[in-house]
Design an enzyme around this catalytic site. Structure first.
Site, mmCIF file in Angstrom:
data_model
loop_
_atom_site.group_PDB
_atom_site.id
_atom_site.type_symbol
_atom_site.label_atom_id
_atom_site.label_comp_id
_atom_site.label_asym_id
_atom_site.label_seq_id
_atom_site.Cartn_x
_atom_site.Cartn_y
_atom_site.Cartn_z
ATOM 1 N N ASP A 216 -49.429 -15.129 45.694
ATOM 2 C CA ASP A 216 -50.667 -14.779 46.383
ATOM 3 C C ASP A 216 -51.845 -15.601 45.846
ATOM 4 O OD1 ASP A 216 -52.670 -13.142 47.835
ATOM 5 O OD2 ASP A 216 -51.024 -11.746 48.089
ATOM 6 N N HIS B 204 -57.478 -11.125 47.713
ATOM 7 C CA HIS B 204 -56.238 -10.780 48.412
ATOM 8 C C HIS B 204 -55.103 -10.452 47.431
ATOM 9 C CE1 HIS B 204 -52.742 -11.682 51.103
ATOM 10 N NE2 HIS B 204 -53.543 -11.257 52.054
ATOM 11 N N SER C 214 -50.395 -7.962 55.512
ATOM 12 C CA SER C 214 -50.488 -8.319 54.091
ATOM 13 C C SER C 214 -50.525 -7.084 53.210
ATOM 14 C CB SER C 214 -51.782 -9.079 53.813
ATOM 15 O OG SER C 214 -51.642 -10.428 54.096
#
Ligand code: NAG
Ligand code: NAG
Ligand code: NAG
Ligand code: NAG
Ligand code: NAG
Ligand code: NAG
Ligand code: NAG
Ligand code: NAG
Length: 759
Positions: free
Chosen positions: A144, A215, A534
Site C-alpha cells: 500500500d 490509504h 479498498s
C-alpha cells in the site's frame, strides 16, 4: 472516495508527463531460469550480462547514442526474471537473447479506496475471535502507500515477541527510523526503484515507509489494528476502533507513492513479502482489462498460492456497470464492498415543534442557536441564495442527473448558514462529508420541514450534527461503486467472491494529513472514514488471518471456500441483500459474490472446495494459453496440460448461455464437476438443495453425499439446462449442501448469464 480519485488523478497526470518525455521504459522481463548457462553464479549476474549484451547490440545497430539499460529489480519468487529500463531497440534485441520468455511494459496501478467488527458478528466472548486467539501470530503483509507507525492502532501493548520465523525488516528512511516498528507493526519496507527508473528526475517527497496519503495506514489498521478507545471522526462513529484480526501482526510494503505507482515496484514488494514470511497478503489495488499472463499481480500471486499464502484483493470501484472488475484472478480472493448498519446524521429541531433526522457528516462545530429557515425550491439561483446568507436554506432535489450536485455547489458558494437537501439520490454518501453544514433528508421528512416553513410566520430551526445511528435497516446493501463481474481475465470463474464492509469505514489516519475540510481549511484527525473496495479488502484479510490461526495447514483455496460458502445472502430485515447500484433489486452474485462475509460461520464450514496448483494449471491450459504464457504465470517450464479444463473446483458456478446465432428455443446443457472435502464431523450426510434459477433446469448428481471420515472427498456433477441464448442478462440461484439438522449449510451461488466477454 474523493481521496482515492485524487490519488489516481495525480498519478495519472505524473505518468502522462513522464510518458511524453521518457525514451526508455520500464519492462518486466520473464526469463527461463533453466537455460541459464552454468558459468553464472546467480540469476542477477546472468541478467546483468544479458542486459549489457543487448545494450551493446542495439548501440551497434543505431547511430545515435542510447543510454545504458539499467536493471531495476531481480525478482526471486514471484517472477522468474527482472525488471529493467529499456529503449525500444534494447527490448527488440532482448527478445532474441537466450532464456527470454516474455516481457510486459510497466504499468501504472489503480488504488481502490469501530463498528464494522460488531456488524460482522465478531465478539470477544464467542466465535472466531476467541477461537483464533484474535489471529495471534498470523502476519498480514499489506502492499500500500505506507504506514503512520505512531498511530495508536499499531500499539503493541500485551503482544508477545515476534515469531522467530519472521525474516522481515523495518527500514529507516526519511522521517522513519527502524525503531518505529514494534511487536504489532513488525515490518516496514519501501519500493520505488521502478518509479525512479521511469521518472529519473523525480523528487520523492517521503523516501521511506511513512505514509503521506493515509490509504495504507487505513487499510492496515482495518486488517489488524489493535484496540483504540474513543476513536471517532470529529465526533461521528465514536467507539473503540480495532481491526478484524486485532491479535495479528502487520508488515507494510510501501509500493504506492504520491508520485506514482508502478507494477515493477509492486512485484518487488510481493516478492519481498514472500521472502519475509507473511501468511496473508492484502492488496487494495488492481489493474484493469489484462489477461492473466499480462497482469503482474496475477503472475506474482500465483507464487504466493504455491507457498500457502492467502491473497485478498479489491474488486475495484468502477460499478455499477457489469464487467468492470479487476483482480478476477482464480487464485486470489476478490472482495466487493457493502454498506454497514450505520449512518451518520444530524437532527433538525423545528422551532420546538418536533424534530427530523437526516444524513450528515459535516466535521465542523455548529452553533446550537436557532436560525431562520427558508424553502428555496430547487436552490438554482445563487444570487437569490446569497441574499439570505444568514439562514438555513431548504432545497428540493428535482431528481435529475447532477441536480443534487448543482444545488450542493450553489449553497456552498452562497455561504448560507446550513443547507438542507431533500433528495432520493442513491449516491448521497458522496455529498455527506461536506465542508459546510449540510443535511440530507428523505422526501417524507422533507415534506414535514417544508410544511413547517409554510405554516409558520417566522420559522426557525436549530441543527445538531455528529449523530451516529446504528441498526440501520436494511443492511448490508451492495454499494453502487463496487465493480461487477464477470471477470475479464477468466470468465469461467464467478467473480467477485465475497462482499465485506467497505462504506464509511473508520480506521487509523496519519495525524498530519487533512482528514476533511471545514470551509477552506483542512481539519485533522487520528481516524478517518473512507469508502471503497479498498476498505472491504482488508476486512477480509483480517478474517482470513483468523482462519489461518485456527487452520494453519489449510490451503488458500480451502480458506476462500470456507469464507464463501458460509456467507450471508440475507440482510438484517430477513430479505435478500439489495443492490444500491441496481435500483435496490436483490443483489446478484456478479455484484456481491457468494454473499456478505460471516466470520463466525466461516470457522466451521463443514465442507470445502479445495484446489491445488495443478488445478490452476489445468485451468490455464483450458484457457488455451501458449507454453510461453503458461511459463510466465507458473514459472515452470514443464506444465502438465494433459487435463485442460475451465471447470475449476470452485465454490461457485457461472454458466454462459450466449450463443447469439442460436435458433430460438434450442437448448443446451452445461456441466460442472466439483469435489468437496469433509472438514466437519467424520460421519456425516449432506443433501443437495437447489433454489430455482429462472428459466433454467438445475440438477445435482448425486444429490446425497455420505462421508465416513474427516478429510474424505466426494465428487458431484451440477448440470444447468437452458436456452443457448438466455433472455435475461443474469439469472441466479444457489446450490446448498445441508447436513442432518442443518448444522452445516454449504452454499454456492449459481449464475447463468447471456453476457459475452468481448476481448
Ligand atoms: C532511532 O531513534 C532512536 C531513538 O530516538 C535513536 O536512538 C536512534 O539513533 C535512531 N536511529 C536511527 C537510525 O536514526
Ligand atoms: C532531467 O534533468 C536533466 C538535467 O536537469 C535534463 O537534461 C533532462 O531533460 C531531465 N529529464 C527528464 C526526463 O525530465
Ligand atoms: C470543535 O470544537 C472542539 C472542542 O472545542 C475543538 O477542539 C475543535 O478544534 C473544533 N473544530 C473545529 C473544526 O473548529
Ligand atoms: C436569479 O434571481 C434574480 C432575482 O433575485 C433574477 O434577477 C435573476 O434573473 C435570476 N437568475 C436566474 C439564472 O434565474
Ligand atoms: C426521486 O424523486 C424525483 C422527484 O423528486 C422523482 O421524479 C423520482 O422518480 C424519484 N426517484 C426514485 C428512485 O424514487
Ligand atoms: C480452446 O481451444 C479449444 C479447441 O480449439 C476450443 O474448443 C475452446 O473453446 C478454446 N477455449 C477457449 C477458452 O478459448
Ligand atoms: C500429467 O498429469 C496426468 C494426470 O492428470 C498424469 O497421468 C501424467 O502422468 C502427468 N504427466 C507428467 C509428464 O507428469
Ligand atoms: C418457443 O417457446 C415459446 C415459449 O415457450 C413458444 O411460445 C414458441 O412457440 C416457441 N417457438 C418455437 C419456434 O418453437
Amino acid at each position: 472516495m474523493t481521496k482515492q480519485m485524487q490519488y489516481v488523478w495525480v498519478s495519472f497526470v505524473i505518468l502522462f508527463i513522464f510518458m511524453k518525455l521518457a525514451k526508455a521504459d520500464n519492462y518486466i522481463v520473464h526469463m527461463d531460469f533453466s537455460v541459464m548457462p552454468k558459468a553464472f553464479s546467480n540469476q542477477q549476474s546472468w541478467y546483468l550480462a544479458t542486459l549489457s549484451s543487448v545494450s551493446a547490440k542495439s548501440i551497434a545497430k543505431t547511430s545515435t547514442a542510447i543510454p545504458l539499460s539499467k536493471l531495476i529489480y531481480t525478482y526471486n519468487h514471484v517472477i522468474q526474471g527482472f525488471s529493467a529500463s529499456l529503449t525500444p531497440e534494447e527490448l527488440e534485441a532482448l527478445k532474441n537473447a537466450p532464456g527470454y520468455v516474455s516481457s510486459d511494459k510497466d504499468r501504472s496501478v489503480k488504488v481502490d479506496t469501530t463498528h464494522s467488527f460488531k456488524f460482522l458478528g465478531l465478539n470477544s466472548g464467542t466465535g472466531a475471535w476467541p477461537v483464533s486467539n484474535f489471529g495471534k501470530d498470523v502476519i498480514i503483509g499489506v502492499i500500500d502507500t505506507g504506514v503512520w507507525p505512531e498511530s495508536e492502532s499499531f500499539n503493541d501493548n500485551g503482544m508477545t515477541d515476534v515469531p522467530s520465523r519472521w525474516k522481515g525488516a523495518c527500514e529507516s528512511g526519511t522521517q522513519f527510523n527502524s525503531s518505529l516498528c514494534n511487536k504489532k507493526l513488525i515490518g516496514a519496507r519501501s519500493f520505488n526503484k521502478g518509479l525512479i527508473a521511469q521518472n529519473p528526475n523525480i523528487t520523492i517527497s517521503m523516501n521511506s515507509p511513512r505514509d503521506t496519503e493515509g490509504h495504507g495506514t487505513h487499510t492496515s489498521s482495518t486488517a489488524a489494528g489493535t484496540y483504540v478507545e474513543d476513536a471517532s471522526f470529529f465526533g461521528y462513529a465514536t467507539g473503540t476502533a480495532r481491526g478484524t484480526a486485532p491479535g495479528a501482526r502487520v508488515a507494510m510494503y510501501k509500493a504506492l507513492w504520491e508520485e506514482g505507482a508502478y507494477t515493477t515496484d509492486i512485484i518487488a514488494a510481493i516478492d519481498q513479502a514472500i521472502t519475509d514470511g507473511v501468511d496473508v497478503l492484502s492488496m487494495s489495488l488492481g489493474l484493469d482489462g489484462l489477461e492473466l499472463y499480462e497482469d503482474p499481480i496475477a503472475i506474482a500471486t500465483f507464487t504466493a498460492i504455491d507457498k500457502n499464502i492467502f491473497v485478498s484483493t479489491s474488486a475495484g470501484n468502477e460499478g455499477p456497470d457489469v464487467e468492470t472488475l479487476h483482480n478476477g484472478t482464480p487464485w486470489v480472493l476478490t472482495v466487493a464492498a457493502g454498506t454497514m448498519d450505520r449512518d451518520f446524521g444530524a437532527t433538525l429541531t423545528l422551532g420546538g415543534k418536533g424534530t427530523v433526522n437526516g444524513l450528515a457528516l459535516y466535521p465542523g462545530n455548529f452553533s446550537s442557536s436557532e436560525f431562520p429557515i427558508v424553502f428555496m425550491d430547487a436552490c438554482g439561483n445563487t444570487t437569490e441564495l446569497r441574499k439570505i446568507k444568514q439562514k438555513i436554506v431548504v432545497c428540493q432535489d428535482p431528481g435529475k442527473e447532477d441536480s443534487l450536485n448543482d444545488q450542493f455547489n450553489n449553497v456552498q458558494v452562497a455561504g448560507n448558514t446550513a443547507g438542507v437537501f431533500i433528495t432520493n439520490n442513491s449516491n448521497v454518501d458522496i455529498f455527506e462529508q461536506s465542508p459546510f453544514p449540510a443535511i440530507f433528508l428523505e422526501q417524507k421528512d422533507g415534506d414535514t420541514v417544508v410544511d413547517f416553513i409554510k405554516t409558520n410566520t417566522d420559522p426557525k430551526a436549530s441543527v445538531e450534527f455528529k449523530k451516529t445511528i446504528l441498526g440501520i435497516k436494511p443492511s448490508p446493501r451492495v454499494t453502487s461503486y463496487t465493480s461487477r463481474g464477470p471477470s475479464y481475465s477468466c470468465p469461467s470463474v464467478l467473480k467477485p467472491d465475497i462482499m465485506a464492509p467497505g462504506d464509511s469505514v473508520l480506521a487509523a489516519w496519519p495525524t498530519n494529513i487533512g482528514a476533511a475540510r471545514v470551509n477552506e481549511d483542512l481539519v485533522f484527525s487520528n481516524f478517518n472514514l473512507l469508502s471503497g473496495t479498498s476498505m472491504a479488502c482488508p476486512h477480509v484479510s483480517g478474517i482470513a488471518a483468523l482462519l489461518k490461526a485456527v487452520y494453519p495447514d489449510w490451503s488458500p483455496a480451502a480458506i476462500r471456500s470456507a469464507l464463501m460458502t458460509t456467507s450471508d445472502q440475507i440482510d438484517n430485515t430477513g430479505s435478500p441483500i439489495k443492490d444500491i447500484g441496481d435500483n435496490l433489486r436483490p443483489a446478484n452474485p456478479l455484484a456481491m459474490g457468494a454473499g456478505h462475509i460471516n466470520p463466525n460461520k466461516a470457522l466451521d464450514p463443514g465442507l470445502v472446495y479445495d484446489a491445488t496448483v495443478q488445478d490452476y494449471v489445468n485451468l490455464l491450459c483450458g484457457l488455451n494459453f501458449t507454453a510461453q504464457q503458461l511459463k510466465t504465470i507458473t514459472k515452470s517450464s514443464s506444465n502438465n496440460c494433459s487435463n485442460p479444463s475451465l471447470d475449476l473446483n470452485y465454490p461457485s458456478f457461472i454458466a454462459f448461455f450466449n450463443d447469439r446465432g442460436a435458433k430460438p428455443n434450442s437448448t443446451t446443457v452445461l456441466e460442472f464437476h466439483r469435489t468437496v472435502t469433509n472438514v466437519g464431523d467424520a460421519s456425516s450426510t449432506y443433501k443437495a438443495n437447489v433454489t430455482p434459477v429462472n428459466g433454467l433446469k438445475v440438477t445435482v448428481e448425486p444429490d446425497i453425499l455420505v462421508f465416513k471420515a474427516k478429510y474424505e472427498k466426494k465428487s458431484f456433477k451440477l448440470s444447468v439446462e437452458g436456452p443457448r441464448q438466455l433472455n435475461e442478462a443474469v439469472s441466479f440461484g444457489y446450490l446448498t449442501w445441508e447436513d442432518n439438522g442443518r448444522k452445516h449449510v454449504v452454499r454456492s451461488p449459481i449464475v447463468a448469464t447471456s453476457y459475452k466477454i468481448e476481448k
